[in-house]
Design an enzyme around this catalytic site. Structure first.
Site, short mmCIF file in Angstrom:
data_model
loop_
_atom_site.label_atom_id
_atom_site.label_comp_id
_atom_site.label_asym_id
_atom_site.label_seq_id
_atom_site.Cartn_x
_atom_site.Cartn_y
_atom_site.Cartn_z
CB CYS A 50 -5.43 6.84 2.53
SG CYS A 50 -5.56 7.66 4.13
CG HIS A 63 0.19 7.28 4.00
ND1 HIS A 63 -0.33 7.25 2.71
CD2 HIS A 63 -0.88 7.12 4.83
CE1 HIS A 63 -1.64 7.09 2.78
NE2 HIS A 63 -2.00 7.03 4.04
#
Lengths: 101, 386
Positions: free
Chosen positions: B84, B333
């Site tokens: 991420c 996200h």
């Protein structure tokens, strides 16, 4: 309960391998009581692909030191708590399984 | 090393998008080039953050593909993967390329296309950002890892379920003001608290969104930045640190060592203190993660991070608003895009162009981008032009 401990990084394994997959150091065999305490736990309701839910994950701190991520046995209906005592009950398709004591 | 400034930013709306992975990346890149007033052929190096193109849509090697679709020509193209934090790593490589004098104009982008996969498939793809041999194989997903972390944080520090839930309420209130956010609506405290459990104590509204999207940034030397944009934003710090991903390897799972290290390094580079930061984009992959990052970065004492959203310090109008974009929680996200999208948000804020969510007079912003369960962390500090 048999464990294999990395001489380099101290990582604990339940299955024997030549070298630590984490750091490449030699492994040492170390008998363990199988006893430990719950360091943390989570009941998983939306799980990984192909794994029926719910299931209980426990991060266990072994009596001899070191932590391992494991499942609480499916038929163990006791309510886990941090600090609660657990004992190793075997290896399954999803790795180590513990029971609350 | 010379100073580096941001002279252009671009983004696609986050959410369920029709465009391909490559097309999303190219749209964000063209938007950033237009903002910088540069032609594609002026770019000398391209860095792309992408976590799992292969797993999500069957495509690897996408940096030259996005570059080609943007019209960059034969420039060196490099893809960065740090789970991420892939976008934050791309940003840092771009900053280093310009700071070193190797290139004058660098383009950075981040992209992910996630919504074409089924939810349990997505959970398994994301789980590979952790240590598969000892975690995913046992059945841990990322919500499960952060569930374990949250439970321990509550136990050790007395953090309450309500404090954790307040992070979601706050970030949705911010995201409602962001026209590019995936979920532009409020959620209430009872909605968060009573939501379907995912990995207790975390429920559905404690988890960030599965989104498609891309963001891009154009960098040049600080000394020439004002020739390209009337409000260049200077990169005051670019730091990165690492740790083991497995929770069983961490001495304390209520803190992320890589965040502490990258944070300390960033404040040292910038020569600033925590009080100097006007706003921050914090990696809220889960509500709990925002609380821990606020503590790890030194904005709150250990165990006090939950106060931020409850008492309003981290809300718009508070002392240091956190995730004015809506964060990963409400803005969405798209994994590889997140770190670059944080830079996009801070740049708008530091230029005074953030519209309804503008932090008045913002001069210094911090971006915190976390990979997996803390194995990678990138921290950037940006400053407005005086």
């Amino acid at each position: 309960m048999e464990t294999f401990v990395c001489a380099g990084c101290g990582r604990i394994y339940l299955e024997k391998s030549e070298r630590c997959v984490h750091c490449g150091s030699d492994m040492e065999e170390r008998p363990a009581s199988g006893r430990g305490i719950v360091y943390s736990f989570s009941s998983v309701h939306m799980g990984a692909q192909g794994m029926p839910t719910p299931y209980l994950l426990v991060l266990v701190e072994l009596e001899e030191g070191g932590r391992i991520l494991a499942r609480l046995a499916d038929d163990d209906e006791s309510e886990p708590s941090i600090g609660g005592k657990v004992i190793f009950s075997g290896l399954s398709d999803t790795g180590p399984v513990f029971r609350m004591l | 090393m010379r100073g580096v400034s941001i002279i252009g930013v671009g983004i696609t709306p986050f959410g369920v998008r029709e465009e391909s992975l490559v097309a999303l990346g190219a749209i964000a890149c063209r938007n950033a080039l237009e903002d910088a007033g540069l032609a594609p052929e002026q770019i000398e190096a391209f860095f792309l953050g992408n976590f799992a193109g292969q797993a999500f849509v069957g495509q690897n090697h996408i940096a030259p593909m996005v570059a080609h679709a943007t019209g960059l020509g034969a420039v060196p193209c490099t893809r960065l993967e740090g789970a991420c934090a892939s976008g934050g790593l791309a940003m840092r490589q771009g900053v280093l390329a310009v700071a070193s004098g190797q290139v004058d104009f660098a383009l950075i982008a981040g992209v992910e296309k996630m919504t074409s996969a089924e939810t349990d498939e997505t959970a398994s793809i994301l789980a590979a950002a952790g240590d598969v041999a000892v975690e995913a194989s046992v059945g841990s997903t990322f919500p499960a890892l952060f569930g374990l972390i949250a439970r321990r944080h509550m136990h050790e520090h007395g953090t309450t379920r309500e404090e954790i839930a307040h992070v979601a309420v706050k970030n949705h209130a911010h995201g409602k003001l962001n026209p590019n956010a995936h979920m532009q609506k409020d959620v209430t405290l009872p909605q968060v608290m009573d939501a379907r459990p995912v990995a207790d104590p975390l429920g559905l509204f404690d988890c960030s969104l599965i989104s498609d999207g891309a963001a891009a940034v154009v960098l040049c030397p600080a000394e020439t930045a004002s020739a390209h944009h009337e409000k260049p934003v200077e990169v005051l710090a670019s730091a990165q640190a690492s740790d083991s991903p497995a929770l069983s390897d961490k001495r304390d799972i209520t803190t992320f060592y890589a965040t502490q290290k990258a944070g300390e390094e960033a404040f040292s580079q910038a020569g600033l203190s925590r009080e100097d930061v006007d706003l921050a984009e914090i990696h809220d992959c889960f509500t709990m993660a925002e609380i821990i990052a606020l503590e790890d970065l030194g904005f709150f004492a250990r165990g006090e991070g939950g106060r931020g959203a409850v008492e309003g310090m981290t809300k718009l109008g508070g002392a240091m608003p956190v995730n004015t974009s809506g964060g990963l929680k409400s803005k969405g996200h798209p994994v590889g895009a997140t770190g670059v999208a944080q830079i996009h948000e801070l740049t708008l804020q530091l230029r005074g162009e953030a519209g309804a969510r503008q932090v008045p007079g913002a001069e210094v912003g911090l971006a915190h981008n976390l990979g997996g369960s803390g194995a990678t962390c990138a921290v950037h500090i940006l400053g407005a032009t005086a």
